[in-house]
Each structure stands twice: as C-alpha cells, then as structure tokens.
Design an enzyme around this catalytic site. Sequence first.
Site, short mmCIF file in Angstrom:
data_model
loop_
_atom_site.label_atom_id
_atom_site.label_comp_id
_atom_site.label_asym_id
_atom_site.label_seq_id
_atom_site.Cartn_x
_atom_site.Cartn_y
_atom_site.Cartn_z
N ASP A 97 -3.09 46.69 0.27
CA ASP A 97 -2.51 47.82 0.98
C ASP A 97 -1.34 48.32 0.14
O ASP A 97 -0.85 47.64 -0.77
CB ASP A 97 -2.07 47.43 2.39
N GLU A 148 2.43 58.04 18.07
CA GLU A 148 1.70 56.83 17.69
C GLU A 148 1.07 57.04 16.33
O GLU A 148 0.46 58.07 16.05
CB GLU A 148 0.63 56.48 18.74
#
Length: 724
Positions: A247, A459
């Site tokens: 990542d 979110e």
Amino acid sequence: MEIFAYQDETLSFEQRAKDLVSRMTLEEKVTQMVYISPAIPRLGVPAYNWWSEALHGVARAGVATVFPQAIGLAATFDEKLIFNVAEVISIEGRAKFHEFQRKGDHGIYKGLTFWSPNVNIFRDPRWGRGQETFGEDPYLTGRLGVSFIKGLQGQDKKYLRAAACAKHFAVHSGPESERHSFDAVVSPKDLRETYLPAFKECVKEANVEAVMGAYNRVNGEPCCGSNMLLKETLRREWGFTGHVVSDCWAIKDFHENHRVTSSAPESVAMALNNGCDLNCGNMYLNLLIAYQEGLVTEEAINTAVTRLMLTRMKLGLFDTAENVPYTKIGFHQNDCQEHREFALEVSKKTLVLLKNENNLLPLDRNTISSIAVIGPNANSREALTGNYCGTASNYITVLEGIREAVGKDTMVSYAQGCHLYRDKAENLGEARDRFAEAVSTAERADIVVMCMGLDASIEGEEGDVSNEYASGDKLGLNLPGLQQELLEVIYQTGKPIILVLLAGSALAVTWAAEKIPAIIQAWYPGAEGGKALASAIFGEYSPVGKLPITFYRTTEELPEFTDYSMKNRTYRYMTKEALYPFGYGLGYTTFAYRQLQLNRTQISVGENVQGSVLVKNTGNFASDETVQLYIKDVKASVEVPIWALQGIQKVHLLPGTEQEVFFTLTPRQLALINEEGNCILEPGVFEIYVGGCQPDARSLQLLTGRVMEKILLEVVGEAIELEY
C-alpha cells in the site's frame, strides 16, 4: 538486427521476463520496483506507472462510466452482473490506456494495473472505507471478488485485458486514524474463517494478478513484510504466482510507526525478503543501500523484477499490437452510450427498499401535483459517486431524476434543508439557516422525498483531501449534523415522506424506521443514480437489492472499533436484533418458497449433496429474486457462526410464475474452522435454509409470506481435515 529472447514472441512470458531482467543492471532493476517505473531506453522498456484505480469505473483518469460504489454493487448479490461491470471497466481502461500511450502520457492512473477490488471484510459500520468493499460476509465477498477479477482480466488464454489487484491483504478495516501503526490481533480461527477466505478465492479461483498488502500489522508483523501472510499463506499455501504491491508509503511505516525496524534499508529488506515486489512509494530506492549492507541479495531483487515484467508482458506491453487482441479496443468505446445505459440498469439493481408501509411506493405520477425534494443529498453529485471514482460525462441527481420523471403539470420544488454535517449551510449564517425554507417547501407539496445520509467528505480514506470529518471513519451511526432534526421537523408537517439514504455504510435510522412510511437505501448509486431512484419511486421496476451489511440499532451494541475478534460482529455472530438485517430487502412484489428438498438427508463425511427449491412470484410486478442459502452447524465442537451464507442465485420471475432452483452442498461448505485455524468436517446435524433473506426473526418479521424453507441434513462418519 539481433533479436533477444525477451523480444521473441514465440517464447513463453516466463522465459522472456527472465531474459529481460538478466540484461538489466542492478540499478535499473531497482528503478522498476517503485510504482513510477522509468524507461530503460537501451532495452526498449517504456516508462510505466503502476498506480491505476478501477473500483467502480476507471478512476482518477478523466471521463469514464461511473458505476455505483462497490458496496452498492454488492447489494445486487449478482455474480454475473459484477462480471459484466468489471468487463466494461477494463474495456474503458484499455480504450483510455491506448489513447494515452499515443499521446505520450505515461502518468499516474493511466496504466492497466488496476488496484481493485477491495475484498476486505466490512466488520464495523464505522469504517470509512467499508463503502469500497462487498460487505460483511466472506462468502458474498469471495463470490463477487472472483467475478470482478475475471471480468476485469478477461478470458483470453494468453493476454490480460487488465491486471486486477486484491487488496488490502489482510485483516484490514480500520480505524483509519491508526492504520499506520495499528496491530490487528486476530485468532487463527477468525483469520481463516472471516478475513482470508475471499483473498484465497481471488488467488486460487480467479487467478488474480496482484495482491496489495495492508498498512497495519497482523499479530505483530507489518502486512507488507509479513512472513505469515506473504510467504507462508499467499505463496506457499495458495500457490500465488503474481506480484505483491505495498500500500502507498506503507513500507516507511515499518520504522517510523510500527517500529519493527530501525532504518529504511532494514524496512525495504523486510518487505522484499518476505515477498513484496513493488513499492507504492519511494522506499525501495533504498534497496541499493540494503544490498550494499548485505540485507538483500540480487537474487531476491531478480525474482521481484521478473514477476513485475511478467505482468507487463501478460498485458501485451512488449508485443506487436496486432498480436494482442485488446489493442483493437478504440477510444470511442470509453464512456459510450451503451456503457452509460448499462450503468443505469446496474444502479437500479443496487437500491434496497427497507420499508414500504401501506404500499406508499410506487407513486402514481398521474395523481401527484407537487413533490418536494429536500435534504443535503437531494441535488448532490458527490452523493452519487462515493470515493475512488472517475469523472462522469453526465450526472443526474435525485432532484434532477424526479424532475425528469414527472410531467410538466407536476411541480417539483427543492430545498437543501441543512448542511451534510455542519449546523448551517452558509458560513456567516445562523444555525438551521435552511430549515424554514425546507418546511415551507414541504407544506406546499403532496409528498416529500427526503435525501439524507453521507458522502465521501464524511466517510472515506484517511488522508483524502476531501475528508476532514473524522480521519475517514464515522463518529457514530446516527445521521450527522442537523439531518435527524430536519427529518423530524419535516415529519411534523404531516406530509407523507419517502426517505432516501445515500451512504456507503449502515446508519442507525431507528426513529425513521418507526415513523417514516418508506425508506430506500440508495448507497452511492452512480453518475445517473438519480434517474434510477426516480424510476423506482414511480414504479418503472421493482427494487431488488439486498443488504450486504447489517444495519445496527446503536453504536453501543458494537465491540470496540479496534477489536478484531468477530464476537458480536456481523450477522454471523451478533447477539442482538438488527434494525435491518444482512440479506434483507423488500420489493413491489412478493415471493414464496416451497418444496425444499435434498436428494439425501443423510450423507457420509466428504460427500456432496444436491438440493432444490421452488420459488414463485406471488405479486403483481415482474422482478428479480435473490435466492439465499444459509447453513447452521447444530452440533459443532467449537463456536461457529449462528448461520452462514453459502449460496446465492438470481432468478427473474413474471407475476404468478414459478421456477425450480438447484444447488449443491460440498464438504467445504459444511466444514468448520477450529480454534487452531484448521478446516474440519465433523459429523453432525446441519440446518439448511433457503429463502429470500437470512433465517433470523427480524427478517421474517419484516417480510411477509413463506419467504424461507428449512430442511435438516445429517452427516455421519469420522471427522476429517480438509484443505483450507
């Protein structure tokens, strides 16, 4: 002119990749291990940027078809549909890639290595990135993840249309604010029962080309340098042959935040030696230092770079264009009318009808003279798309969709009502500065459509520029800001209300569930999602979506966000009654189930069993039905799920028609995971449920008719261990 082996298209990709790497200097090899890989002109290797996104359409690379967010796609419970969505995405990816190449644009988000799908388990509704997933269930996530990958990568026997990437490996689902330092402590049982199954299926069944490691640690090991995850599980046990990517900037966390190493060279050595081939970031430029210090070998570097070159060769990037079938895809196929029309049909299949008291829906547009569309998401493009999205050439908000759907004699009025999460819409305004307008608008309407919920500014992922609310995660499950107060104020007008929730996660709308007659969960429904919603509201089709997540009643019943045990989490282990359960969803018609039968009700350990059930459309609307199969192990020797989804099938039935649905139960579906993480099939009694929902009391209360059938199956013999 001499032709080297890597240029010989008659040889295998493996032979060619190995030859190409053998001709690189050590410095050249290392430059190919970061996501911005520069050209090597002397070998004819073009520049390539590995970072591209395709979660629900080609993302961050300009105009493309924007499908509903992944959590909305999950609500379709439709493997074939997800395959077709991914196929369109990869066609558009190819169309854009070839045009970018012709223009000399090798930039970020312009490649064919798509870092999708996200197959993490949405174990906690507060997680901001849960919208990117296929929900809370390992079986559903696995089936949809496999379909997405197969659709994205294509069916050519030699070449990939695009390279998919299963992420984030593994045990990753928040909190976002702690992801760079967090250690997800998880039992062997939960690891193999919940967190790993979808990844395994993506690798073993879908042949996913790449896997991305997560930021966090798992049981002490950083995921992008985990011996247990990357070497022992992914490569040795599952036989993964593709490449692993970190990542982004996760490897620097090893020494800066996880503190498991003391320097950058030690961190890159840990990552490489445990099987991470590609660095999203720039830490791998330290590999030359690590090599000089004896921390890594050139052989390990060769292995990683060979895997990376192999992926690029599978994509046809070193071959004559005429020999690669996907190079025939033209730029005109990107965002074409056919794809946009398909995306609209997909949007329709994602909507979940949560409540429809006294059949308020569908509305008869011929009997309504005025409609008020109110709420912070009523005219919001952001609420259509969610995160990791492309740019659509056309957006239709809920307000625009309703205006388009009604005749010229129907007045459609609009009021924002309130800000999404602040107490005022204007910076210099007073609190509730849009309330009066909203009330006046509602008072003059026959019916009110309230558009509430969230968007990616609330979110999403930690670090997103747009996300300022709580590091990406939700603070709780209630409607944020003044939305609940606004809803109650509009309710006081006495006008019938249709509540449309645009959100990528569950909200505890307990008051609305009691007071509001009609509720639709619309997710982030895609670029023209407002048109899909209007079509549903006016009865042009019946909603068919099912919840891929549980809607809880309160945050208080949830374990701590940082607790990765599955105890009291998701429908499989929760002890309290859901507000709206996993697998639940209404429509404008009804279905009945009967004659659930097995070819044998007693089998020996290790045998398959076949079964069938009759499904009938007992209402007045043609509609899809999601046939769900759940298994409950009645006599397990360890704690097991209350019941678990183990089968999904989609059927389309006209009113009054019936269809027989067939299924097979395998030993693996009947097996359990014990405390040591082993897969064991025990003799015992199993309850088999087939219906339009899960077999919980709340679902059966919310639905009417014979929506579930049950049968017992006995397994006899001695317990055996199966391959996980």
